[in-house]
Design an enzyme around this catalytic site. Structure first.
Site, PDB file in Angstrom:
ATOM      1  N   ASP A 164       0.892  -1.202   0.153  1.00  0.00           N
ATOM      2  CA  ASP A 164       0.063  -0.069  -0.033  1.00  0.00           C
ATOM      3  C   ASP A 164       0.751   1.250  -0.028  1.00  0.00           C
ATOM      4  OD1 ASP A 164      -1.728   2.026   1.027  1.00  0.00           O
ATOM      5  OD2 ASP A 164      -3.040   0.584   1.308  1.00  0.00           O
ATOM      6  N   HIS A 187       2.523   2.410  -3.239  1.00  0.00           N
ATOM      7  CA  HIS A 187       2.033   3.168  -3.332  1.00  0.00           C
ATOM      8  C   HIS A 187       2.190   4.590  -3.932  1.00  0.00           C
ATOM      9  CE1 HIS A 187      -2.770   0.020  -3.071  1.00  0.00           C
ATOM     10  NE2 HIS A 187      -1.499  -0.360  -3.986  1.00  0.00           N
TER      11      HIS A 187
END
Ligand SMILES: *[C@@H]1O[C@H](CO)[C@@H](O)[C@H](O)[C@H]1NC(C)=O
Ligand SMILES: *[C@@H]1O[C@H](CO)[C@@H](O)[C@H](O)[C@H]1NC(C)=O
Length: 336
Positions: A164, A187
């Site tokens: 993430d 991310h």
């Protein structure tokens, strides 16, 4: 004084700056009835006391089996009181730093955590230096370092590979510094998302320099929710010297995460500069500045932006913002 805690699976060095000692004392926690697979808080506290009182450098030995038995809780409860610490930490678990002040964490490896690797809440003047976070690129919700309600967090010389956000800077983060950080996969580095709750506090002051992002979804992202009640602003963000390698959205302000809404975000974004950002984008739109239609983003600056898509210059898309442009720039195209 130097202290060292070790097991076969955990290696941990704690340095207290206040003491300066050369010889070595070994304190097994077994001496204080600390047995594997039990709560060792009390034993560790006693061993710690003995080690700290020692006029020589000291080492606390914790046998294998205590990784899951309150070891971290016990340890971090103590660390709250330390003015300075340095650690080498190898673990399969995640950890949280809550309400800590004036701490330095050096050379920690956090590996394959199940959720956020590091969750920082309510910390002041807290430094990560030489930190390493490793989790598979396809693991869900494994943010590398998640910051909230913290003032003066520094993340230095750190490598983060996660599923993430590498670093998420959430509500109430003030005076954050990020320097010499590598991120990917993951991310990217995000401010937000903000706006979901009215209880959120502003995000103010971020200085990020010398960062390399590799194969991440987003690079530098600022996001807030539309159709959401929160109004706490985001301001004073400065990004400089960032290398992007194969990034889907290298620079992105996204105030319209949920599409198909006609109720724009109420989060004001002000004073955001991107300077000397270079590398490769996986999409034509290297820069996406999609701001709220009710507030517009203010004082946004793009300076020396050199992002390539398929060997040609990428483009910039802006909505509800008029960025100041300096140096190298991407051609602008109209937003859809
Ligand atoms: C921040 O913490 C460091 C030690 O970790 C300390 O030396 C320094 O004085 C603190 N700074 C402030 C402004 O409190
Ligand atoms: C804009 O943000 C930068 C970085 O935090 C800060 O140094 C500067 O003082 C801010 N400028 C204004 C006008 O607030």
């Amino acid at each position: 004084m130097d202290m060292e805690l070790s097991t076969t699976t955990l290696v941990l060095f704690i340095l207290l700056a206040a003491c300066g000692i050369t010889q070595s004392l070994v304190v097994p926690i077994a001496k204080y009835s600390g047995v594997p697979n039990s709560d060792i808080t009390q034993a560790l506290t006693n061993a710690w006391r003995e080690a700290c009182a020692s006029p020589t450098a000291s080492k606390i030995v914790i046998p294998r089996g205590n990784e899951d038995s309150g070891f971290e809780r016990a340890l971090f409860n103590m660390l709250i009181t330390l003015p300075y610490l340095a650690m080498v930490f190898l673990t399969v678990k995640n950890f949280g730093f809550n309400f800590m002040k004036h701490a330095v964490v050096r050379i920690i490896t956090s590996k394959d955590s199940k959720n956020f690797n590091v969750n920082e809440l309510g910390c002041q003047n807290f430094t990560f230096d030489g930190f390493k976070v490793i989790a598979p690129g396809n693991s869900l919700n494994t943010d590398g370092i998640h910051l909230g309600r913290s003032n003066g967090v520094r993340i230095l010389n750190t490598d983060i590979a996660v599923g993430d956000d590498c670093i998420s800077i959430d509500d109430g983060s003030v005076n954050t510094h990020i320097y010499n950080v590598k991120c990917g996969p993951g991310h990217g580095i995000s401010v937000g998302s903000l706006g979901k709750y009215t209880t959120e506090a502003p995000v103010e002051g971020l200085i990020l320099k010398k960062v390399t992002l590799t194969n991440t979804d987003n690079g530098l992202r600022i996001k807030s929710w539309p159709s959401a009640p929160g109004t706490s602003p985001i301001s004073n963000l400065y990004y400089e010297d960032v290398t992007m390698i194969n990034i889907r959205n290298p620079i992105i302000i996204d105030q319209e995460i949920a599409l198909g809404t006609n109720n724009p975000s109420k989060i004001r974004i002000r004073n955001v500069s991107f300077k000397n950002i270079r590398g490769t984008s996986l999409t034509k739109e290297g820069v996406n500045l999609i701001c709220s239609s009710v507030l517009s983003c203010e004082q946004v600056m793009l300076c020396d932006i050199d992002l390539k898509f398929n060997g040609a210059l990428a483009v910039a898309v802006c909505r509800n913002v008029r960025p100041t442009i300096a140096g190298r720039a991407l051609p602008f195209v109209a937003a859809n």
